[in-house]
Scaffold this motif. Structure first.
Motif, PDB file in Angstrom:
ATOM      1  N   GLY A 168       0.824  -1.203   0.000  1.00  0.00           N
ATOM      2  CA  GLY A 168       0.000   0.000   0.000  1.00  0.00           C
ATOM      3  C   GLY A 168       0.857   1.250   0.000  1.00  0.00           C
ATOM      4  O   GLY A 168       0.492   2.279  -0.588  1.00  0.00           O
ATOM      5  N   ASN A 169       2.018   1.172   0.635  1.00  0.00           N
ATOM      6  CA  ASN A 169       2.921   2.331   0.689  1.00  0.00           C
ATOM      7  C   ASN A 169       3.316   2.815  -0.693  1.00  0.00           C
ATOM      8  O   ASN A 169       3.574   3.988  -0.908  1.00  0.00           O
ATOM      9  N   ARG A 170       3.392   1.849  -1.627  1.00  0.00           N
ATOM     10  CA  ARG A 170       3.788   2.210  -2.986  1.00  0.00           C
ATOM     11  C   ARG A 170       2.730   3.076  -3.683  1.00  0.00           C
ATOM     12  O   ARG A 170       3.009   3.700  -4.690  1.00  0.00           O
ATOM     13  N   LEU A 171       1.505   3.023  -3.152  1.00  0.00           N
ATOM     14  CA  LEU A 171       0.438   3.787  -3.809  1.00  0.00           C
ATOM     15  C   LEU A 171       0.186   5.132  -3.137  1.00  0.00           C
ATOM     16  O   LEU A 171      -0.617   5.932  -3.608  1.00  0.00           O
ATOM     17  N   LEU A 172       0.912   5.368  -2.027  1.00  0.00           N
ATOM     18  CA  LEU A 172       0.612   6.580  -1.255  1.00  0.00           C
ATOM     19  C   LEU A 172       0.688   7.856  -2.075  1.00  0.00           C
ATOM     20  O   LEU A 172      -0.204   8.697  -2.037  1.00  0.00           O
ATOM     21  N   LYS A 173       1.760   7.946  -2.852  1.00  0.00           N
ATOM     22  CA  LYS A 173       1.964   9.167  -3.611  1.00  0.00           C
ATOM     23  C   LYS A 173       0.822   9.343  -4.618  1.00  0.00           C
ATOM     24  O   LYS A 173       0.288  10.440  -4.802  1.00  0.00           O
ATOM     25  N   LEU A 174       0.482   8.218  -5.233  1.00  0.00           N
ATOM     26  CA  LEU A 174      -0.584   8.238  -6.232  1.00  0.00           C
ATOM     27  C   LEU A 174      -1.922   8.644  -5.602  1.00  0.00           C
ATOM     28  O   LEU A 174      -2.683   9.431  -6.163  1.00  0.00           O
ATOM     29  N   ILE A 175      -2.159   8.111  -4.405  1.00  0.00           N
ATOM     30  CA  ILE A 175      -3.421   8.423  -3.727  1.00  0.00           C
ATOM     31  C   ILE A 175      -3.437   9.889  -3.284  1.00  0.00           C
ATOM     32  O   ILE A 175      -4.444  10.571  -3.345  1.00  0.00           O
ATOM     33  N   GLU A 176      -2.267  10.363  -2.871  1.00  0.00           N
ATOM     34  CA  GLU A 176      -2.203  11.738  -2.377  1.00  0.00           C
ATOM     35  C   GLU A 176      -2.279  12.759  -3.515  1.00  0.00           C
ATOM     36  O   GLU A 176      -3.022  13.727  -3.446  1.00  0.00           O
ATOM     37  N   PRO A 178      -2.833  12.231  -7.263  1.00  0.00           N
ATOM     38  CA  PRO A 178      -2.980  11.474  -8.511  1.00  0.00           C
ATOM     39  C   PRO A 178      -2.847  12.405  -9.712  1.00  0.00           C
ATOM     40  O   PRO A 178      -2.996  13.622  -9.572  1.00  0.00           O
ATOM     41  N   PRO A 179      -2.555  11.843 -10.889  1.00  0.00           N
ATOM     42  CA  PRO A 179      -2.514  12.668 -12.087  1.00  0.00           C
ATOM     43  C   PRO A 179      -3.865  13.372 -12.265  1.00  0.00           C
ATOM     44  O   PRO A 179      -4.874  12.928 -11.708  1.00  0.00           O
ATOM     45  N   ASP A 180      -3.860  14.413 -13.040  1.00  0.00           N
ATOM     46  CA  ASP A 180      -5.074  15.199 -13.256  1.00  0.00           C
ATOM     47  C   ASP A 180      -6.237  14.315 -13.727  1.00  0.00           C
ATOM     48  O   ASP A 180      -6.033  13.361 -14.478  1.00  0.00           O
ATOM     49  N   LYS A 181      -7.450  14.645 -13.284  1.00  0.00           N
ATOM     50  CA  LYS A 181      -8.673  13.942 -13.705  1.00  0.00           C
ATOM     51  C   LYS A 181      -8.577  12.427 -13.499  1.00  0.00           C
ATOM     52  O   LYS A 181      -8.858  11.637 -14.413  1.00  0.00           O
ATOM     53  N   THR A 182      -8.096  12.073 -12.332  1.00  0.00           N
ATOM     54  CA  THR A 182      -7.996  10.653 -11.993  1.00  0.00           C
ATOM     55  C   THR A 182      -8.772  10.413 -10.708  1.00  0.00           C
ATOM     56  O   THR A 182      -8.676  11.213  -9.774  1.00  0.00           O
ATOM     57  N   VAL A 183      -9.555   9.362 -10.702  1.00  0.00           N
ATOM     58  CA  VAL A 183     -10.319   9.033  -9.501  1.00  0.00           C
ATOM     59  C   VAL A 183      -9.939   7.628  -9.049  1.00  0.00           C
ATOM     60  O   VAL A 183     -10.003   6.680  -9.836  1.00  0.00           O
ATOM     61  N   ILE A 184      -9.531   7.528  -7.798  1.00  0.00           N
ATOM     62  CA  ILE A 184      -9.171   6.211  -7.251  1.00  0.00           C
ATOM     63  C   ILE A 184     -10.263   5.788  -6.273  1.00  0.00           C
ATOM     64  O   ILE A 184     -10.533   6.488  -5.297  1.00  0.00           O
ATOM     65  N   CYS A 202      -7.928   9.083   2.164  1.00  0.00           N
ATOM     66  CA  CYS A 202      -9.149   8.827   1.389  1.00  0.00           C
ATOM     67  C   CYS A 202     -10.370   9.487   2.020  1.00  0.00           C
ATOM     68  O   CYS A 202     -10.471   9.568   3.242  1.00  0.00           O
ATOM     69  N   GLN A 203     -11.298   9.884   1.163  1.00  0.00           N
ATOM     70  CA  GLN A 203     -12.605  10.274   1.676  1.00  0.00           C
ATOM     71  C   GLN A 203     -13.409   8.986   1.834  1.00  0.00           C
ATOM     72  O   GLN A 203     -13.495   8.187   0.905  1.00  0.00           O
ATOM     73  N   ILE A 204     -13.971   8.792   3.024  1.00  0.00           N
ATOM     74  CA  ILE A 204     -14.619   7.495   3.293  1.00  0.00           C
ATOM     75  C   ILE A 204     -16.137   7.596   3.138  1.00  0.00           C
ATOM     76  O   ILE A 204     -16.772   8.507   3.666  1.00  0.00           O
ATOM     77  N   THR A 205     -16.701   6.663   2.383  1.00  0.00           N
ATOM     78  CA  THR A 205     -18.158   6.539   2.283  1.00  0.00           C
ATOM     79  C   THR A 205     -18.533   5.172   2.830  1.00  0.00           C
ATOM     80  O   THR A 205     -18.101   4.149   2.296  1.00  0.00           O
TER      81      THR A 205
END
Ligand SMILES: [Zn+2]
Length: 372
Positions: A168-176, A178-184, A202-205
């Motif tokens: 999960g650590n590898r995705l931190l930067k991406l989650i924080e 992300p490239p423009d117009k990207t939704v994770i 993350c915003q939690i629902t």
């Protein structure tokens, strides 16, 4: 998949729709819902809505080219990642979701509320722990760094990020960032198994389990019948994936099977019991658990009837027939003792006990009780 496929959850849908209409979509979101909730279905419906080129007030249009692609899980700007095991032709570290994308789509298209257990049983019989590996996280970064193909947005739906572990650590930067117009969209069952660093970004629902009324409407749509056995709805306890399983097992005649089994137990012929145990060992864990749960549900109703001479609403006519047949071998003490044995058996199934041995000793114990 459109929002209309998911019964209820009006407020959640409204919020998601508003965020897409205002083009203020949080770039990293966690849809959190227990097994059998609509968490994954909600992520699919939301991605369909985001891509739809003719968005309506309450749902995607369902007919634009983007919607048609989304309905087959084939929109080129929606990417999927989920836990997998080793593929037959590759090393584990080289295997990614891409190697299992067809069975994944088949399962989810046939049942968007499918459980993680069902998924794993679809792809493997081994007990190897599935995961989301380094190669997968690299692939995700690559894909999301590309331009979108058709939609304004690129979407990543990651199912069960609990299986990322430390990757999960590898995705931190991406989650924080992300490239423009990207939704994770992360779709998880248990937030405690996620890295706090991922969670906090993350915003939690939260997606609650279904009400009985909502379960009924899903089952009615699936079966095309308005006549749904209330016991299936009650037993499922808000978990739609279990409700669908139970509905299937109803067709398989759990009631008469339970009766046959108790008779076998009573007679205690080792050969007959062995044959029964071999049959049941071919079932997956979920089906074995459903059968035992069905037994518990039946005994509770029997128990109630034993005292009150009236039936609870969730007992069908054929079950009443079976109960009459069992009357001669069951009494109050025996019902209680068998309930205890069945409850223990469920725990053992969860702990991956050898099912042949489990059902064999259970059958002998029940047989002993019935004759005592
Ligand atoms: Zn559309």
């Amino acid at each position: 998949m459109r929002f209309e496929t998911i019964p209820g959850k009006v407020e959640i849908k409204k919020q998601l729709i508003q965020s897409a209409q205002s083009e203020k979509i949080p770039h990293a979101q966690l849809f959190l819902g227990k097994e059998g909730s609509a968490a994954l279905a909600m992520a699919l419906a939301f991605s369909t809505y985001i891509h739809c080129t003719d968005k309506k007030e309450e749902d995607s249009c369902g007919i634009c080219p983007a919607c048609l692609k989304s309905s087959k899980m084939m929109h080129p700007d929606t990417h999927f990642a989920f836990p997998v095991v080793k593929s037959e032709t590759k090393k584990r570290e080289d295997t990614t979701s891409e190697d299992f994308i067809l069975p994944f789509k088949n399962l989810i298209l046939s049942n968007p509320f499918a459980s993680f257990k069902q998924w794993i049983e679809t792809i493997t019989t081994s007990t190897a722990r599935p995961n989301i590996n380094v190669k997968e996280t690299n692939l995700i970064s690559q894909r999301l760094s590309l331009q979108s193909f058709e939609s304004d947005y690129k979407i990543l739906i990651m199912w069960m990020p609990e299986y990322l572990g430390r990757e999960g650590n590898r995705l931190l930067k991406l989650i924080e960032e992300p490239p423009d117009k990207t939704v994770i969209l992360l779709v998880a069952e248990d937030s405690e198994l996620l890295l706090p660093t991922v969670l906090s970004r993350c915003q939690i629902t939260k997606i609650p389990l279904f009400t009985n009324k909502e379960i009924k409407s899903v089952l009615q749509r699936i079966t095309g019948s308005t006549n749904i056995d209330e016991s299936v709805i009650n037993l499922s306890a808000g978990n739609i994936s279990r409700a669908i399983e139970l509905l299937k097992s109803e067709d398989d005649g759990y009631g008469s099977m339970l009766y046959d089994w108790l008779r076998l137990c009573y007679k205690s012929h080792p050969e007959d019991i062995t044959r029964f145990c071999e049959d049941i060992a071919r079932w997956n864990q979920e089906q074995q658990r459903n059968f035992i749960e069905y037994g518990l549900h039946f005994l509770r109703a029997f128990h109630y009837w034993y005292f009150s001479q009236t039936w609870t609403d969730d007992i069908s006519e054929s079950e009443k027939d079976i109960a009459f047949k069992m009357k001669s071998i069951l009494n109050f003490d025996k019902i209680i003792s068998i309930e205890e044995l069945l409850n223990e058996a469920i725990t053992h199934i969860y702990r991956n006990a050898n099912s042949k041995i489990l059902f064999f000793s259970l059958s002998l114990e029940i047989g002993y009780l019935l004759k005592s």
